[in-house]
Write a protein that holds these residues in place. Structure first.
Motif, PDB file in Angstrom:
ATOM      1  N   ASN A 195     -10.245  -1.582 -14.784  1.00  0.00           N
ATOM      2  CA  ASN A 195     -11.660  -1.938 -14.707  1.00  0.00           C
ATOM      3  C   ASN A 195     -12.341  -1.315 -13.485  1.00  0.00           C
ATOM      4  OD1 ASN A 195      -9.825  -3.795 -13.458  1.00  0.00           O
ATOM      5  ND2 ASN A 195     -11.528  -5.172 -13.046  1.00  0.00           N
ATOM      6  N   SER A 196     -11.585  -0.803 -12.503  1.00  0.00           N
ATOM      7  CA  SER A 196     -12.229  -0.257 -11.307  1.00  0.00           C
ATOM      8  C   SER A 196     -11.896   1.201 -11.000  1.00  0.00           C
ATOM      9  CB  SER A 196     -11.882  -1.107 -10.085  1.00  0.00           C
ATOM     10  OG  SER A 196     -10.495  -1.125  -9.881  1.00  0.00           O
ATOM     11  N   ARG A 197     -10.858   1.778 -11.662  1.00  0.00           N
ATOM     12  CA  ARG A 197     -10.476   3.162 -11.381  1.00  0.00           C
ATOM     13  C   ARG A 197      -9.474   3.638 -12.432  1.00  0.00           C
ATOM     14  NH1 ARG A 197      -5.978   2.362  -6.684  1.00  0.00           N
ATOM     15  NH2 ARG A 197      -5.219   0.394  -7.493  1.00  0.00           N
ATOM     16  N   VAL A 198      -9.131   4.901 -12.353  1.00  0.00           N
ATOM     17  CA  VAL A 198      -8.105   5.481 -13.212  1.00  0.00           C
ATOM     18  C   VAL A 198      -6.959   5.914 -12.308  1.00  0.00           C
ATOM     19  CG1 VAL A 198      -7.566   7.331 -14.838  1.00  0.00           C
ATOM     20  CG2 VAL A 198      -9.828   6.286 -14.874  1.00  0.00           C
ATOM     21  N   LEU A 199      -5.742   5.520 -12.667  1.00  0.00           N
ATOM     22  CA  LEU A 199      -4.571   5.852 -11.858  1.00  0.00           C
ATOM     23  C   LEU A 199      -3.625   6.729 -12.668  1.00  0.00           C
ATOM     24  CD1 LEU A 199      -3.771   2.255 -10.577  1.00  0.00           C
ATOM     25  CD2 LEU A 199      -4.984   4.039  -9.335  1.00  0.00           C
ATOM     26  N   PHE A 200      -3.065   7.734 -12.021  1.00  0.00           N
ATOM     27  CA  PHE A 200      -1.970   8.481 -12.634  1.00  0.00           C
ATOM     28  C   PHE A 200      -0.723   8.125 -11.844  1.00  0.00           C
ATOM     29  CE2 PHE A 200       0.884  12.064 -13.265  1.00  0.00           C
ATOM     30  CZ  PHE A 200       0.934  12.071 -14.644  1.00  0.00           C
ATOM     31  N   CYS A 201       0.270   7.594 -12.550  1.00  0.00           N
ATOM     32  CA  CYS A 201       1.480   7.085 -11.902  1.00  0.00           C
ATOM     33  C   CYS A 201       2.713   7.773 -12.457  1.00  0.00           C
ATOM     34  CB  CYS A 201       1.615   5.580 -12.144  1.00  0.00           C
ATOM     35  SG  CYS A 201       0.184   4.622 -11.631  1.00  0.00           S
ATOM     36  N   LYS A 202       3.754   7.776 -11.642  1.00  0.00           N
ATOM     37  CA  LYS A 202       5.056   8.280 -12.058  1.00  0.00           C
ATOM     38  C   LYS A 202       6.093   7.228 -11.731  1.00  0.00           C
ATOM     39  CE  LYS A 202       6.518  12.357 -11.291  1.00  0.00           C
ATOM     40  NZ  LYS A 202       6.901  13.657 -10.764  1.00  0.00           N
ATOM     41  N   TYR A 203       7.158   7.264 -12.504  1.00  0.00           N
ATOM     42  CA  TYR A 203       8.287   6.394 -12.187  1.00  0.00           C
ATOM     43  C   TYR A 203       9.158   7.091 -11.158  1.00  0.00           C
ATOM     44  CZ  TYR A 203       7.272   3.059 -15.845  1.00  0.00           C
ATOM     45  OH  TYR A 203       6.676   2.095 -16.603  1.00  0.00           O
ATOM     46  N   ILE A 204       9.396   6.422 -10.059  1.00  0.00           N
ATOM     47  CA  ILE A 204      10.340   6.886  -9.049  1.00  0.00           C
ATOM     48  C   ILE A 204      11.466   5.861  -9.084  1.00  0.00           C
ATOM     49  CG2 ILE A 204      10.711   7.374  -6.613  1.00  0.00           C
ATOM     50  CD1 ILE A 204       7.696   8.152  -6.522  1.00  0.00           C
ATOM     51  N   GLY A 205      12.576   6.270  -9.685  1.00  0.00           N
ATOM     52  CA  GLY A 205      13.623   5.291  -9.996  1.00  0.00           C
ATOM     53  C   GLY A 205      13.074   4.369 -11.067  1.00  0.00           C
ATOM     54  N   SER A 206      13.102   3.077 -10.819  1.00  0.00           N
ATOM     55  CA  SER A 206      12.548   2.122 -11.782  1.00  0.00           C
ATOM     56  C   SER A 206      11.190   1.588 -11.335  1.00  0.00           C
ATOM     57  CB  SER A 206      13.524   0.963 -11.984  1.00  0.00           C
ATOM     58  OG  SER A 206      13.718   0.290 -10.761  1.00  0.00           O
ATOM     59  N   ASN A 207      10.636   2.161 -10.260  1.00  0.00           N
ATOM     60  CA  ASN A 207       9.352   1.696  -9.737  1.00  0.00           C
ATOM     61  C   ASN A 207       8.219   2.643 -10.123  1.00  0.00           C
ATOM     62  OD1 ASN A 207      10.490  -0.538  -8.317  1.00  0.00           O
ATOM     63  ND2 ASN A 207      11.203   0.899  -6.768  1.00  0.00           N
ATOM     64  N   ILE A 252      -5.638  19.760  -7.646  1.00  0.00           N
ATOM     65  CA  ILE A 252      -6.239  18.698  -6.851  1.00  0.00           C
ATOM     66  C   ILE A 252      -5.906  18.916  -5.381  1.00  0.00           C
ATOM     67  CG2 ILE A 252      -6.303  16.206  -6.432  1.00  0.00           C
ATOM     68  CD1 ILE A 252      -5.445  15.823  -9.369  1.00  0.00           C
ATOM     69  N   ASP A 253      -6.920  18.904  -4.554  1.00  0.00           N
ATOM     70  CA  ASP A 253      -6.727  19.074  -3.108  1.00  0.00           C
ATOM     71  C   ASP A 253      -5.878  20.311  -2.807  1.00  0.00           C
ATOM     72  OD1 ASP A 253      -8.200  16.757  -2.638  1.00  0.00           O
ATOM     73  OD2 ASP A 253      -6.420  15.491  -2.749  1.00  0.00           O
ATOM     74  N   PHE A 254      -6.205  21.425  -3.458  1.00  0.00           N
ATOM     75  CA  PHE A 254      -5.535  22.716  -3.245  1.00  0.00           C
ATOM     76  C   PHE A 254      -4.064  22.708  -3.647  1.00  0.00           C
ATOM     77  CE2 PHE A 254      -9.002  22.286  -0.174  1.00  0.00           C
ATOM     78  CZ  PHE A 254      -9.817  23.314  -0.615  1.00  0.00           C
ATOM     79  N   THR A 255      -3.680  21.784  -4.536  1.00  0.00           N
ATOM     80  CA  THR A 255      -2.306  21.694  -5.013  1.00  0.00           C
ATOM     81  C   THR A 255      -2.304  21.729  -6.535  1.00  0.00           C
ATOM     82  OG1 THR A 255      -1.751  20.293  -3.116  1.00  0.00           O
ATOM     83  CG2 THR A 255      -0.202  20.295  -4.953  1.00  0.00           C
ATOM     84  N   ILE A 256      -1.451  22.574  -7.112  1.00  0.00           N
ATOM     85  CA  ILE A 256      -1.320  22.618  -8.573  1.00  0.00           C
ATOM     86  C   ILE A 256      -0.508  21.406  -9.014  1.00  0.00           C
ATOM     87  CG2 ILE A 256      -0.320  23.865 -10.523  1.00  0.00           C
ATOM     88  CD1 ILE A 256      -0.861  26.453  -8.947  1.00  0.00           C
ATOM     89  N   VAL A 257      -1.065  20.662  -9.953  1.00  0.00           N
ATOM     90  CA  VAL A 257      -0.407  19.474 -10.487  1.00  0.00           C
ATOM     91  C   VAL A 257      -0.082  19.734 -11.953  1.00  0.00           C
ATOM     92  CG1 VAL A 257      -0.676  17.025 -11.005  1.00  0.00           C
ATOM     93  CG2 VAL A 257      -1.707  17.959  -8.933  1.00  0.00           C
ATOM     94  N   ASP A 258       1.153  19.491 -12.339  1.00  0.00           N
ATOM     95  CA  ASP A 258       1.583  19.593 -13.737  1.00  0.00           C
ATOM     96  C   ASP A 258       2.767  18.647 -13.875  1.00  0.00           C
ATOM     97  OD1 ASP A 258       2.362  20.163 -16.296  1.00  0.00           O
ATOM     98  OD2 ASP A 258       2.620  22.318 -15.984  1.00  0.00           O
ATOM     99  N   GLU A 259       2.462  17.387 -14.189  1.00  0.00           N
ATOM    100  CA  GLU A 259       3.544  16.400 -14.228  1.00  0.00           C
ATOM    101  C   GLU A 259       3.324  15.351 -15.304  1.00  0.00           C
ATOM    102  OE1 GLU A 259       3.771  15.100 -10.198  1.00  0.00           O
ATOM    103  OE2 GLU A 259       1.665  14.631 -10.085  1.00  0.00           O
ATOM    104  N   ASP A 260       4.444  14.820 -15.786  1.00  0.00           N
ATOM    105  CA  ASP A 260       4.421  13.745 -16.770  1.00  0.00           C
ATOM    106  C   ASP A 260       4.366  12.404 -16.055  1.00  0.00           C
ATOM    107  OD1 ASP A 260       4.630  15.484 -18.940  1.00  0.00           O
ATOM    108  OD2 ASP A 260       6.820  15.519 -18.812  1.00  0.00           O
ATOM    109  N   GLY A 261       3.703  11.444 -16.678  1.00  0.00           N
ATOM    110  CA  GLY A 261       3.612  10.120 -16.095  1.00  0.00           C
ATOM    111  C   GLY A 261       2.823   9.176 -16.978  1.00  0.00           C
TER     112      GLY A 261
END
Length: 116
Positions: free
Chosen positions: A44-56, A29-38
């Motif tokens: 209802n309006s989009r798809v989000l890929f999120c990661k936990y940073i600490g407890s957030n 994505i955007d010239f960056t290799i992405v390989d991560e768990d999350g």
């Protein structure tokens, strides 16, 4: 939704989570290799890929439905299901589903994607 208690902080007003998957995201994505768990949040309006940073929970990638095309639900050689789609021309693979209903998530995304 258990581990999604923090998810409300990443949502916009009037945005609801319709499905979620604990998974791995692989892409270029955007010239960056992405390989991560999350966590993949299908709203209802989009798809989000999120990661936990600490407890957030923090949004790493935001996929607007209008830029999602060529959506497919597939099986790998071990019969594990995964999702593959194009986002603004980039190939995105959602695999290694640890929890969540992939069929429900796939159904929602396929109905909301842009049809060419």
């Amino acid at each position: 939704m258990g581990n999604l208690d923090f998810s409300m902080s990443v949502l916009k007003e009037n945005e609801d989570i319709l499905a979620s998957l604990n998974c791995n995201l692989k892409s270029f994505i955007d010239f960056t290799i992405v390989d991560e768990d999350g966590v993949l949040l299908v709203t209802n309006s989009r798809v989000l890929f999120c990661k936990y940073i600490g407890s957030n929970l923090s949004v790493v990638h935001n996929f607007d439905y209008k830029l999602i095309t060529s959506f497919e639900l597939k099986d790998d050689e071990d019969k594990n299901k995964y999702i593959i789609f194009r986002y603004n021309g980039d190939r995105v693979k959602v695999a290694n589903i640890k929890s969540g209903n992939i069929l429900e998530a796939a159904d929602i995304i396929s109905k909301k994607q842009r049809v060419l």
